[in-house]
Design an enzyme around this catalytic site. Structure first.
Site, short mmCIF file in Angstrom:
data_model
loop_
_atom_site.label_atom_id
_atom_site.label_comp_id
_atom_site.label_asym_id
_atom_site.label_seq_id
_atom_site.Cartn_x
_atom_site.Cartn_y
_atom_site.Cartn_z
N HIS A 72 31.44 53.18 41.95
CA HIS A 72 30.85 52.10 41.14
C HIS A 72 30.05 51.15 42.04
CE1 HIS A 72 33.49 52.24 37.29
NE2 HIS A 72 33.15 53.45 37.69
N TYR A 201 34.94 42.39 33.30
CA TYR A 201 35.90 41.27 33.35
C TYR A 201 35.46 40.25 32.31
CZ TYR A 201 37.66 43.06 37.83
OH TYR A 201 38.22 43.84 38.81
N PRO A 293 46.32 40.54 40.02
CA PRO A 293 45.50 41.75 40.02
C PRO A 293 44.00 41.52 39.82
CG PRO A 293 46.74 41.57 37.98
CD PRO A 293 47.22 40.47 38.87
N LYS A 297 42.88 43.63 44.65
CA LYS A 297 42.97 43.64 46.12
C LYS A 297 44.29 44.20 46.66
CE LYS A 297 39.00 41.98 47.11
NZ LYS A 297 38.11 43.13 47.19
N TYR A 385 34.29 41.32 46.57
CA TYR A 385 34.78 42.39 45.70
C TYR A 385 34.75 43.74 46.43
CZ TYR A 385 35.97 44.71 41.33
OH TYR A 385 36.62 45.43 40.35
C1 PHB Z 1 42.95 48.64 36.92
O1 PHB Z 1 42.17 49.55 36.66
O2 PHB Z 1 44.17 48.76 36.73
C2 PHB Z 1 42.41 47.38 37.48
C3 PHB Z 1 41.08 47.31 37.84
C4 PHB Z 1 40.56 46.13 38.34
C5 PHB Z 1 41.36 45.03 38.46
C6 PHB Z 1 42.71 45.09 38.12
C7 PHB Z 1 43.23 46.27 37.62
O3 PHB Z 1 40.83 43.87 38.94
#
Ligand code: PHB
Ligand code: APR
Length: 397
Positions: A72, A201, A293, A297, A385
């Site tokens: 990605h 997000y 989460p 990270k 990120y």
């Molecule tokens: C996930 O795919 O579980 C996931 C992806 C990005 C995040 C947190 C969890 O920031």
């Protein structure tokens, strides 16, 4: 029984450490409290930074990740009903992340360990770490009804947040920093195609949401929920309905729903232990720190702790130098605090906090408006990120 490094815990930290040590010709034995199947049943985040990708390659377990993982180069941020894209790849001069579930990473590491015939004691009970303030540490445990004592040079505490290693350190030798957030993440995994080819997000008036994925046919979605919510009360239908209320029209038009194959509520916490070394005991991964989460990270930090620890042990055995083990804690913590800061900041920016009034939502919107329309702002998000380089902000030698 004797080994050079006794590793407590067969999560990603312990398994990756064992594999890197094996490549460097250093012996290790892993002692794990639960079964291998139980370790693999945990569903966790799945976004790998370039540094973590490189480490899995170095450990010799990257082949399936490169075949099946999804590269990605950007992700979406949705707020005030509008979606923006952070073009990580362009902003950072070509860096990407890899979407590949932690379960798959763990699977690949377990397979490699089994193929190399290396010893792991699963379902060990009464695990104790002993004498790590001397030159001769020991680990005692019970396995299949038999008592064992493992003598070693070093103990690696890779046993997660609830493990025995951190708990065995005298209270006066350790400082803990903690923040618990006033909400949880309700996660749902389903065998449906992801709503979008990149992650989204979402900051919405009804709370945070995240559209993530594991593959082109498996999706992972999250909703911010009050900590008082119980998983039994969240039907799949209620989940999808609430998700729709937090998404934009375009996503809603593309959202494909289906039965959940896993659903759970996880609390959010920022937590750091200082230091991370106690004589001949080293903590790594979730045993030493937890991030919320948001930003994914956790696994990446675990991987870089383990890299620093492996380098330090290689220095010790091959160059007879203790400089690496002496510097382990400070080196890890410099990186950890930056990822802790980013995860806390992104959590604060994207969630509704129960005690905050409408002014805070306006502050969040203004900040998002600024960041996403400013090159400097977007670059700062992108750079964090994709992950800071391993030697970021290392003092000059
Ligand atoms: C996930 O795919 O579980 C996931 C992806 C990005 C995040 C947190 C969890 O920031
Ligand atoms: N003895 C032996 N093993 C133990 C003990 C014990 N007393 N206590 C816990 N363990 C094991 C757990 O069963 C688990 O398999 O240690 C392992 C720790 O694994 P994780 O919790 O996955 O931690 P870590 O390997 O550091 O991985 C960090 O996990 O939580 C995510 O976001 C985090 O992705 C990051 C990753």
């Amino acid at each position: 029984m004797r080994t050079q490094v006794a590793i407590i815990g067969a999560g990603p930290s312990g398994l990756l450490l064992s594999q890197l040590l094996h490549k460097a010709g250093i012996d290790a034995v892993i002692v794990e409290r639960v079964s291998g199947a139980h370790v693999l049943s945990r569903i966790r985040a799945g976004v790998l930074e370039q540094v973590a990708i490189d480490l899995l390659d170095e450990a010799g377990v990257g082949a399936r990740m490169h075949r099946e993982g999804l590269v990605h180069g950007g992700f979406g941020m949705l707020y005030a009903g509008r979606r923006h894209r952070i073009d990580m790849n362009t902003l950072t001069g070509g860096k990407n992340v890899m979407v590949y579930g932690q379960t798959e990473v763990t699977h690949d590491l377990m397979d490699a360990r089994t193929a190399a015939g290396l010893p792991t004691y699963y379902e060990a009970s009464d695990v104790q770490v002993l004498d790590f303030d001397t030159q001769r540490p020991r680990v005692s445990f019970t396995h299949a009804g038999q008592s064992y004592e493992l003598q070693c040079d070093f103990i690696a505490g890779c046993d997660g947040f609830h493990g025995v290693c951190r708990a065995s350190v005298p209270r006066q030798s350790i400082e803990e920093f903690e923040k618990v957030y006033p909400f949880g993440w309700l996660g749902l995994l389903s065998d449906t195609p992801p709503v979008h080819d990149e992650l989204i997000y979402v900051n919405s008036p009804r709370g945070f949401a995240l559209c993530s994925q594991r593959s082109k046919t498996r999706s992972r979605y999250y909703l911010q929920v009050p900590l008082t919510d119980r998983i039994e009360d969240w039907t799949d239908a209620a989940f999808w309905q609430e998700l729709r209320l937090r998404l934009d029209e375009e996503a809603n038009a593309k959202l494909i729903t289906g039965p959940s194959i896993e659903k759970s509520i996880a609390p959010l916490r920022s937590f750091v232990t200082e230091p991370m070394r106690f004589g001949r005991l080293f903590l790594a991964g979730d045993a030493a720190h937890i991030v919320p989460p948001t930003g994914a990270k956790g696994l990446n930090l675990a991987a870089t702790d383990v890299k620093y620890l492996c380098n330090a042990l290689v220095d010790y055995y091959q160059a007879h130098s203790e400089a690496g083990i002496d510097g382990y804690s400070a080196r890890c913590l410099r990186r950890i605090w930056k990822a802790e800061r980013f995860s806390w900041w992104m959590t604060s920016l994207m969630h509704r906090f129960p005690d905050d009034g409408p002014i805070t939502s306006r502050f969040q919107e203004a900040e998002l408006d600024y960041l996403l329309n400013s090159h400097a702002g977007s670059l700062s998000i992108a750079e964090n990120y994709v992950g800071l380089p391993l030697d970021f902000a290392e003092p000059a030698q």
